[in-house]
Design an enzyme around this catalytic site. Structure first.
Site, PDB file in Angstrom:
ATOM      1  N   ASP A 126      49.416 -32.803 -40.794  1.00  0.00           N
ATOM      2  CA  ASP A 126      49.556 -31.522 -41.481  1.00  0.00           C
ATOM      3  C   ASP A 126      50.842 -31.542 -42.298  1.00  0.00           C
ATOM      4  OD1 ASP A 126      48.888 -28.973 -42.264  1.00  0.00           O
ATOM      5  OD2 ASP A 126      49.751 -28.011 -40.510  1.00  0.00           O
ATOM      6  N   TYR A 128      53.413 -29.649 -45.479  1.00  0.00           N
ATOM      7  CA  TYR A 128      54.210 -28.416 -45.640  1.00  0.00           C
ATOM      8  C   TYR A 128      54.594 -28.346 -47.116  1.00  0.00           C
ATOM      9  CZ  TYR A 128      58.030 -25.177 -44.124  1.00  0.00           C
ATOM     10  OH  TYR A 128      58.874 -24.096 -43.903  1.00  0.00           O
ATOM     11  N   HIS A 133      55.886 -20.949 -49.555  1.00  0.00           N
ATOM     12  CA  HIS A 133      55.818 -20.815 -48.094  1.00  0.00           C
ATOM     13  C   HIS A 133      57.096 -21.345 -47.449  1.00  0.00           C
ATOM     14  CE1 HIS A 133      54.286 -20.936 -44.012  1.00  0.00           C
ATOM     15  NE2 HIS A 133      54.495 -22.240 -43.955  1.00  0.00           N
ATOM     16  N   ARG A 142      65.880 -18.845 -41.019  1.00  0.00           N
ATOM     17  CA  ARG A 142      67.283 -19.241 -41.177  1.00  0.00           C
ATOM     18  C   ARG A 142      67.924 -18.357 -42.238  1.00  0.00           C
ATOM     19  NH1 ARG A 142      64.306 -23.781 -41.900  1.00  0.00           N
ATOM     20  NH2 ARG A 142      64.931 -23.870 -44.092  1.00  0.00           N
ATOM     21  N   GLU A 197      47.394 -20.113 -40.498  1.00  0.00           N
ATOM     22  CA  GLU A 197      47.883 -20.699 -41.740  1.00  0.00           C
ATOM     23  C   GLU A 197      46.671 -21.124 -42.552  1.00  0.00           C
ATOM     24  OE1 GLU A 197      52.354 -22.287 -40.679  1.00  0.00           O
ATOM     25  OE2 GLU A 197      50.748 -23.773 -40.816  1.00  0.00           O
ATOM     26  N   GLU A 199      44.964 -23.165 -45.166  1.00  0.00           N
ATOM     27  CA  GLU A 199      45.273 -24.467 -45.747  1.00  0.00           C
ATOM     28  C   GLU A 199      44.017 -25.114 -46.319  1.00  0.00           C
ATOM     29  OE1 GLU A 199      47.611 -27.011 -43.301  1.00  0.00           O
ATOM     30  OE2 GLU A 199      48.658 -25.363 -42.277  1.00  0.00           O
ATOM     31  N   ASP A 229      45.324 -23.564 -39.544  1.00  0.00           N
ATOM     32  CA  ASP A 229      46.270 -24.164 -38.601  1.00  0.00           C
ATOM     33  C   ASP A 229      46.843 -23.036 -37.736  1.00  0.00           C
ATOM     34  OD1 ASP A 229      48.060 -25.877 -37.345  1.00  0.00           O
ATOM     35  OD2 ASP A 229      49.570 -25.650 -38.922  1.00  0.00           O
ATOM     36  N   ARG A 233      53.906 -18.589 -33.117  1.00  0.00           N
ATOM     37  CA  ARG A 233      55.221 -18.596 -33.742  1.00  0.00           C
ATOM     38  C   ARG A 233      56.364 -18.483 -32.725  1.00  0.00           C
ATOM     39  NH1 ARG A 233      54.159 -20.969 -38.447  1.00  0.00           N
ATOM     40  NH2 ARG A 233      52.804 -19.729 -39.810  1.00  0.00           N
ATOM     41  N   GLN A 236      56.590 -21.940 -31.197  1.00  0.00           N
ATOM     42  CA  GLN A 236      57.104 -22.830 -32.233  1.00  0.00           C
ATOM     43  C   GLN A 236      58.594 -22.596 -32.490  1.00  0.00           C
ATOM     44  OE1 GLN A 236      55.274 -22.188 -36.052  1.00  0.00           O
ATOM     45  NE2 GLN A 236      56.373 -23.851 -37.046  1.00  0.00           N
ATOM     46  N   TYR A 240      60.888 -25.944 -31.902  1.00  0.00           N
ATOM     47  CA  TYR A 240      60.910 -26.811 -33.084  1.00  0.00           C
ATOM     48  C   TYR A 240      62.298 -27.315 -33.460  1.00  0.00           C
ATOM     49  CZ  TYR A 240      62.852 -23.773 -36.792  1.00  0.00           C
ATOM     50  OH  TYR A 240      63.665 -23.023 -37.605  1.00  0.00           O
ATOM     51  N   LYS A 249      51.463 -25.573 -32.165  1.00  0.00           N
ATOM     52  CA  LYS A 249      50.424 -25.892 -33.143  1.00  0.00           C
ATOM     53  C   LYS A 249      49.231 -26.633 -32.540  1.00  0.00           C
ATOM     54  CE  LYS A 249      52.676 -24.980 -37.177  1.00  0.00           C
ATOM     55  NZ  LYS A 249      52.136 -24.285 -38.354  1.00  0.00           N
ATOM     56  N   THR A 253      43.028 -26.247 -34.204  1.00  0.00           N
ATOM     57  CA  THR A 253      43.008 -26.277 -35.665  1.00  0.00           C
ATOM     58  C   THR A 253      41.554 -26.183 -36.083  1.00  0.00           C
ATOM     59  OG1 THR A 253      44.974 -27.706 -35.760  1.00  0.00           O
ATOM     60  CG2 THR A 253      43.592 -27.595 -37.729  1.00  0.00           C
ATOM     61  N   THR A 340      50.427 -24.529 -45.360  1.00  0.00           N
ATOM     62  CA  THR A 340      50.075 -23.163 -45.747  1.00  0.00           C
ATOM     63  C   THR A 340      50.120 -22.993 -47.260  1.00  0.00           C
ATOM     64  OG1 THR A 340      51.030 -22.355 -43.694  1.00  0.00           O
ATOM     65  CG2 THR A 340      50.653 -20.730 -45.427  1.00  0.00           C
ATOM     66  N   GLU A 354      54.603 -14.680 -42.908  1.00  0.00           N
ATOM     67  CA  GLU A 354      55.113 -14.269 -44.221  1.00  0.00           C
ATOM     68  C   GLU A 354      54.682 -12.846 -44.568  1.00  0.00           C
ATOM     69  OE1 GLU A 354      54.967 -17.448 -47.459  1.00  0.00           O
ATOM     70  OE2 GLU A 354      53.512 -18.170 -45.987  1.00  0.00           O
TER      71      GLU A 354
END
Length: 412
Positions: A126, A128, A133, A142, A197, A199, A229, A233, A236, A240, A249, A253, A340, A354
């Protein structure tokens, strides 16, 4: 790539006329492949409108190509070559647009069959690759740092997923358990921030290969599916750092039941957006492999997003080149997803992280209910279309799923 012009004014009457309308996404301009079971065993088929045309029933009309589609999965077809894929598509187009029904042709209503996962999934990767996104997630996760990390504009970021939990569209998804951030100790239990997500996925085929250049991508990508996907969250977000996605994740899927051949998307090819600086030589494309796909995300029947795949910063050819540049092998049945699909506008965001801006903003659905993340019983359907020959519409089959409650565990 071979393309096949289809004049809806000359449609054969043995197939329902609706399948030949220019705005029908699953007419002869598309002919996606899948596997269906009407009750007496699985068979390979192509989709025509709201019917499945069994290819086993057309064996006498396909000559030596029949061996590729007479079994119970797409695996033999994926192991064939680009020339064979194009030849089969050309012959099927002749048959479905001909003046008479081929002898023995079996046309099955989709309502009367069960769609199965159409191929054996090998490796699953997968990516990114949406700048919008990545920047949105960076701002959410962040807020005191730059939204994009320095490497993002130089390589397609990705991770290896868990192919054993790739499931066909319509499969129910069980809310996962895992660790979440807590004080003073992390918490364990069902995810409270379950997300999707939207995709686009690419199904690999052809001969085994290493170091696939962008110019050879079409020799190793058979077709396109939609991918959801599913993402926990809160799990994750805790796990992560410092490594990438894992339990947040790997629980599920979802992919489309029908694979749209790459040949059907010849008209949909567009340039990939400028990244802001030159790309390294192995990521340069001689001809563009961006795709003009228009996605739609429905949450409990309410359309909440309309992402545009043309906004993606890396094409599937660049992703495949990067995925194999270190010597890794690509094999028939491997699957890789775009990441995504999101755009510059709020209504083009391809995940609920989002859309709700990290859970801060509620999303109002058509029935007046509000959401930030998925609740038990919620359903999500992602669909997509692309421009086809002579103003027709090419479909990428839906990916759908409904959330089931988390089961009890020995630690409850």
């Amino acid at each position: 790539m071979v393309t096949n012009r289809v004049d809806s004014g000359e449609a054969a009457r043995w197939v329902r006329d609706e399948a030949f309308a220019r705005d029908q996404p699953f007419g002869p301009q598309t002919l996606p492949y899948g596997v269906v079971d009407p009750g007496d065993g699985p068979r390979v088929a192509v989709r025509l409108g709201d019917h499945a045309l069994s290819l086993r029933s057309l064996a006498g009309e396909l000559g030596p190509l029949a061996d590729l589609v007479s079994g119970t999965s797409l695996d033999p077809l994926l192991a064939a070559t680009r020339a064979e894929w194009s030849a089969l598509r050309a012959r099927l187009t002749e048959l479905v647009t001909g003046a008479s029904r081929p002898p023995g042709a079996e046309l099955l209503p989709l309502a009367d069959v069960r769609a199965l996962l159409p191929f054996t999934v090998g490796d699953y990767v997968d990516f990114y690759s949406s700048r919008y996104h990545a920047e949105n997630v960076g701002r959410i996760m962040r807020p005191d740092s730059e939204p994009l990390l320095p490497n993002w504009t130089h390589l397609p970021i990705g991770y290896h997923g868990r192919s054993s939990t790739v499931v066909v569209s319509g499969t129910e998804v069980v809310r996962p358990h895992g660790q979440r951030r807590g004080t003073p100790m992390p918490k364990f239990g069902p995810s409270g921030r379950l997300d999707i997500e939207a995709e686009v996925g690419f199904v690999c085929g052809g001969p085994l290969a290493r170091r696939v250049p962008t110019s050879a991508a079409a020799e190793h990508v058979f077709g396109v599916v939609l991918v959801n996907d599913w993402s926990a969250r809160d799990i994750q977000g805790w796990e992560y750092q410092p490594l990438g996605p894992f339990l947040g994740k790997s629980f599920a899927t979802s992919v489309s039941a029908w694979v749209t051949p790459l040949d059907a998307l010849a008209v949909a090819r567009v340039p990939v957006p400028d990244i802001g600086h030159p790309r390294l030589p192995y990521l340069v494309e001689d001809s563009p492999w961006g795709l003009d796909l228009r996605l739609r995300v429905e949450w409990n029947g309410s359309v909440v997003s309309n992402p545009q795949f043309a906004d993606m910063s890396y094409s599937f050819a660049q992703q495949l080149a990067h995925m194999t540049v270190n010597g890794a092998v690509v094999r028939p049945g491997d699957l890789f997803a775009s990441g995504t699909v999101s755009g510059p506008l709020p209504e083009q965001r391809g995940c609920f992280l989002e859309l709700s801006w990290g859970g801060r903003d509620e999303i109002t659905l058509a029935d007046g209910s509000t959401r930030t993340f998925l609740e038990d019983g919620d359903s999500v359907v992602v669909t997509a279309t692309a421009p086809g020959e002579d103003g027709s519409v090419v479909g990428i089959a839906e990916v759908a799923g409904t959330v089931l409650p988390a089961p009890p565990t020995p630690w409850d």
